[in-house]
Design an enzyme around this catalytic site. Sequence first.
Site, PDB file in Angstrom:
ATOM      1  N   LYS A  54       0.834  -1.213   0.000  1.00  0.00           N
ATOM      2  CA  LYS A  54       0.000   0.000   0.000  1.00  0.00           C
ATOM      3  C   LYS A  54       0.866   1.258   0.000  1.00  0.00           C
ATOM      4  O   LYS A  54       0.549   2.231  -0.696  1.00  0.00           O
ATOM      5  CB  LYS A  54      -0.949  -0.018   1.211  1.00  0.00           C
ATOM      6  CG  LYS A  54      -2.003  -1.114   1.113  1.00  0.00           C
ATOM      7  CD  LYS A  54      -2.776  -1.289   2.417  1.00  0.00           C
ATOM      8  CE  LYS A  54      -3.554  -2.598   2.386  1.00  0.00           C
ATOM      9  NZ  LYS A  54      -4.338  -2.803   3.618  1.00  0.00           N
ATOM     10  N   GLN A  98      -4.530  -1.559   9.712  1.00  0.00           N
ATOM     11  CA  GLN A  98      -4.248  -2.824   9.041  1.00  0.00           C
ATOM     12  C   GLN A  98      -4.831  -3.983   9.851  1.00  0.00           C
ATOM     13  O   GLN A  98      -4.549  -4.115  11.038  1.00  0.00           O
ATOM     14  CB  GLN A  98      -2.728  -2.996   8.853  1.00  0.00           C
ATOM     15  CG  GLN A  98      -2.351  -4.287   8.135  1.00  0.00           C
ATOM     16  CD  GLN A  98      -2.944  -4.354   6.728  1.00  0.00           C
ATOM     17  OE1 GLN A  98      -2.952  -3.372   5.992  1.00  0.00           O
ATOM     18  NE2 GLN A  98      -3.459  -5.525   6.349  1.00  0.00           N
ATOM     19  N   ASP A 121     -11.103   2.527   4.104  1.00  0.00           N
ATOM     20  CA  ASP A 121     -11.354   1.089   3.950  1.00  0.00           C
ATOM     21  C   ASP A 121     -12.851   0.792   3.799  1.00  0.00           C
ATOM     22  O   ASP A 121     -13.238  -0.309   3.414  1.00  0.00           O
ATOM     23  CB  ASP A 121     -10.811   0.315   5.163  1.00  0.00           C
ATOM     24  CG  ASP A 121      -9.486  -0.379   4.880  1.00  0.00           C
ATOM     25  OD1 ASP A 121      -9.141  -0.546   3.694  1.00  0.00           O
ATOM     26  OD2 ASP A 121      -8.798  -0.767   5.846  1.00  0.00           O
TER      27      ASP A 121
END
Length: 296
Positions: A54, A98, A121
């Site tokens: 990422k 994460q 997200d």
Amino acid sequence: MGASILDGKMLAEKVRASVAADVKVWTGKGNRPPKLQVVLIGENPASNAYVNAKSKACEDVGIDTHTHTLPDTVSEKELTEVVSHYNNDDATDGILIQLPVPEHIHPLSIIEAIDHRKDVDGFHPMNVGRMSVGQPCFRPCTPAGIVEMLDHYSITTKGKHAVVVGASNIVGSPMGIILSRENSQGKATTTICHKFTKDLTKHTIDADILIVAVGLPGLITGQMVKEGVVVIDVGITRVADHTTEKGYKLTGDCDFDSVAEKAGWITPVPGGVGPMTVAMLMKNTLLAAKRSIYPE
Ligand code: BQF
């Protein structure tokens, strides 16, 4: 005979090039570059690899990024304070925690602590709820990437039977919502299967579009699908392989060879859904910077 490949690696590069161009226009107007703040807890090798992927993607498209690492002993309270700090930081556009988080932290509590306007997200209940009722929102990156792939290859969903195997909050459940709603990416008759499904093949054999997101290599075999099916394999499991440099290889949930013999289209692993997930994160981060979803 044999399936055509849905090339996620190639398409992700296209999406990233388009985001890079949009970032240039955005900064060209005098705005600072978008910024993604990643929070990484503990030392899980797979999580490290994903965060690296990422960060590299951000660099490629001109998005600033910073990773805040915390020990796996961090308390939920301490973690919430870190999240609050970035919620209140005007230089932070997107916040990503994460996953997975350590056992003693409730993923939903910490996701709910993120300002939904920075939830790139798309896991915050505000974004999930808005998606469920068709309002502008951050959509989770993996389902959004799958939709982008179907669209690119002109695979329509209207009136099709879409079967989703796996009901996670990250992939299966939002995928089912998107496919079943009455919009251009939906209009499918949708079945969600999960670990309590009694006869999996009964459902998979009838799928026009089969999306598998379970994490069990070899779960879906050729006998379980019908001729011409579009197969999206979201599984990504590390299996030991001493012939590779890293000592492992990535494998999906499908027995690729037998499924590809009958499928019309299939995603490879690696190089299918995974790269699309990362590319859509770049898209969401730019949307966050532009306040496109939640204008002030
Ligand atoms: C590829 C993820 C399970 C649990 C937590 C490219 C990624 C993966 C594969 C990637 C994933 C999976 C991510 C490939 C992010 C996708 O070439 O096939 C990129 O970085 N992903 C994650 O952050 O957390 C996970 C899967």
